[in-house]
Every structure is written in C-alpha cells, then in structure tokens.
Enzyme design. Structure first.
Site, PDB file in Angstrom:
ATOM      1  N   CYS A   1       1.115  76.269 -40.039  1.00 58.16           N
ATOM      2  CA  CYS A   1      -0.075  75.995 -40.848  1.00 58.16           C
ATOM      3  C   CYS A   1      -1.344  76.389 -40.103  1.00 58.16           C
ATOM      4  O   CYS A   1      -2.281  76.936 -40.693  1.00 58.16           O
ATOM      5  CB  CYS A   1      -0.129  74.520 -41.221  1.00 58.16           C
ATOM      6  SG  CYS A   1       0.956  74.057 -42.582  1.00 58.16           S
TER       7      CYS A   1
ATOM      8  N   CYS B   1      28.553  61.163 -23.678  1.00 58.90           N
ATOM      9  CA  CYS B   1      27.679  60.004 -23.450  1.00 58.90           C
ATOM     10  C   CYS B   1      27.463  59.233 -24.752  1.00 58.90           C
ATOM     11  O   CYS B   1      27.694  58.027 -24.824  1.00 58.90           O
ATOM     12  CB  CYS B   1      26.320  60.453 -22.919  1.00 58.90           C
ATOM     13  SG  CYS B   1      26.271  60.911 -21.183  1.00 58.90           S
TER      14      CYS B   1
ATOM     15  N   ARG C   1      12.918  65.436 -24.249  1.00 60.72           N
ATOM     16  CA  ARG C   1      14.059  64.585 -23.895  1.00 60.72           C
ATOM     17  C   ARG C   1      15.327  65.415 -23.734  1.00 60.72           C
ATOM     18  O   ARG C   1      16.129  65.187 -22.820  1.00 60.72           O
ATOM     19  CB  ARG C   1      14.267  63.527 -24.969  1.00 60.72           C
ATOM     20  CG  ARG C   1      15.318  62.496 -24.575  1.00 60.72           C
ATOM     21  CD  ARG C   1      14.777  61.587 -23.486  1.00 60.72           C
ATOM     22  NE  ARG C   1      15.809  60.694 -22.964  1.00 60.72           N
ATOM     23  CZ  ARG C   1      16.393  60.842 -21.774  1.00 60.72           C
ATOM     24  NH1 ARG C   1      16.065  61.842 -20.985  1.00 60.72           N
ATOM     25  NH2 ARG C   1      17.307  59.984 -21.374  1.00 60.72           N
TER      26      ARG C   1
ATOM     27  N   CYS D   1      17.844  65.965 -20.396  1.00 64.86           N
ATOM     28  CA  CYS D   1      19.302  65.809 -20.370  1.00 64.86           C
ATOM     29  C   CYS D   1      19.978  67.058 -19.808  1.00 64.86           C
ATOM     30  O   CYS D   1      20.914  66.960 -19.013  1.00 64.86           O
ATOM     31  CB  CYS D   1      19.820  65.514 -21.777  1.00 64.86           C
ATOM     32  SG  CYS D   1      19.505  63.827 -22.351  1.00 64.86           S
TER      33      CYS D   1
END
Length: 262
Positions: free
Chosen positions: A115, A181, A219, A223
C-alpha cells in the site's frame, strides 16, 4: 529458542528417544492452546491490561502513523481506509492472504508496504523498524478477540503445503524440526521455560526477553539460529509460507495482538 535451549532440547531427545524415529502428530483441536494459557499469572495480567501492556506503546504510534500523510501522493492510510476500528476489523485474522498480482501469499507487513509503495508513493518501511511494527500492531489490534480465519483455495494450497513441509522438516546442525518441539513436546519444561504450541495468535508481540515488540519472522529467525539452521531474510517466501501454515493451523483461535510473552 536460544542456542542453549536448543542444545538442551537436542540432548533431551537423544537421551529419551522422544520424537527421534516417529513423525510428529497434529495437536487435536480440543487440545490447542495459545501461549497465553501457558504463561504465569503476572505475564497474563500484563497482556490483559492495556495500561500495563508495553505493546500498546507501538499501537499508539501506529495510530498516529495511520493518520499521517506520507509519500509523493501526500496521502494517509486513513484517506483510503477511513477509521481503522471499522475498516481493519478482522483483516489480521485473514493474513497471510493470496495476492493476485504477485501470485503468492503476502503477510500483513508486506501488505502494508504494498500500500505504501503503490498508493502513497512512499518507500517501503524496513522489516522490524519501529514504524512497520507500529502500523502492523495497530492494524492487528483491531482484530483482537476475533477468530483466525485463514481460507485456503487452489491458488494458496501449494504455499500452505510448503509451509507444512518446512514445519515438519528436520534442519540445521541439531537436526530438529519445529514439530518436535511444538507438536510432540508442548507443555513440557525446558531450561525452566514451558514449550508452547507455536500458534501465532498475538504478533507483533512484546517479548520480555527482547524488551521490545517483534514480528513472527523475528521469532522464527531466533528458532532457526537456535538449531543452527539457515535463517532466511526478512520477507523471504519461506517465512511467509511457514506463517501461512502456522496461522491456518491456529484457525479458530483468537487474535491477541499485542500479546506479551516471556
């Protein structure tokens, strides 16, 4: 996941045999839990109260940016979309969504930049910049309490499959898959922390570890680094595919943005 945590988890798997030779099982719908439910009382209270939720500082910045004119078009987001409390309600619950022009899914951060460049004639905001996090948090905040509703059709199915494959694929020097996990061992404690189910219900969210707001891609990069795997660049197709799968996997769960996590 920190490197220390990943190493501890690898050692735990090696010593117990959990998940070593078997494929991860999908978590039944009745057992799906937000990371919120696995947190301590104090952290839940911080998220619940807008006056103490530090992520609301970014939301307030996003509200100001929503109304601010930008780019060669000298146009604000509000000029096209009006009151975000109405126009953006439910939007975050549908992203990533398929973009016909790009012929692939885009996430909410990418949609905001599309946008900006297309309508405002402004340069894209950098991934993880305060401005992009603030606008994304403000837009997503309008969907708080609404159920995630990712629709998959023939166009988006190949990207969903790619995200699923990445979630279940062992990778990195520690040879771990996300599913080991978050499907096989959720709810257990590792180095004092509870392993969540990895439902992205609250992004962008405030992590006490970061002392700041961050995206889901931040995040995911944490990992990947933790298991000594290649960390893709922000905005990479691989991350968007994985986000699509994770959001689809969380269908029906409520948006919490801005969430707070340990």
């Amino acid at each position: 996941m920190s490197l220390r945590t990943a190493l501890l988890f690898a050692a735990c798997l090696a010593s117990t045999g959990v998940g070593i030779e078997t494929e991860a099982g999908e978590i039944p719908l009745s057992e799906r839990r937000s990371g919120y439910e696995l947190m301590g009382r104090e952290t839940r209270a911080m998220q619940d109260d807008d006056a103490t939720n530090p992520g609301m500082l970014w939301v307030l910045d996003g509200e100001a940016l929503w109304k601010k004119k930008a780019g060669a078009a000298d146009r604000a987001c509000a000029a096209c979309h009006g009151d975000a409390r109405t126009s953006m309600k439910g939007v975050a619950a549908r992203y990533p969504a398929f973009d016909a022009a790009l012929k692939r899914p885009v996430n909410l951060e990418q949609r905001i930049n599309i946008c900006r460049t297309g309508r405002q004639k402004a340069p894209p905001l950098a991934f993880e910049s305060r401005e992009l996090l603030a606008l994304t948090a403000y837009v997503a905040r309008q969907s708080r309490g609404l159920p995630i509703n990712i629709a998959i059709d023939a166009r988006s199915k190949p990207f969903l499959d790619a995200g699923s494959e990445a979630f279940h694929r062992r990778q990195g020097q520690l040879n771990l898959a996300c599913s080991q996990c978050h499907d096989d061992n959720w709810g257990k404690r590792l180095a004092g922390s509870v392993i969540p189910q990895a439902h992205p219900t609250g992004y962008p969210l405030y992590r006490l570890e970061w002392q700041g707001l961050g995206s889901l891609e931040r995040r995911l990069r944490n990992c990947l680094v933790g298991i000594r795997a290649e960390a893709y660049a922000y905005g990479a197709a691989e991350f968007v595919d994985l986000e699509l799968y994770l959001m689809w996997r969380a269908n029906g769960m409520k948006i919490e943005t801005p969430a707070v996590r340990p």
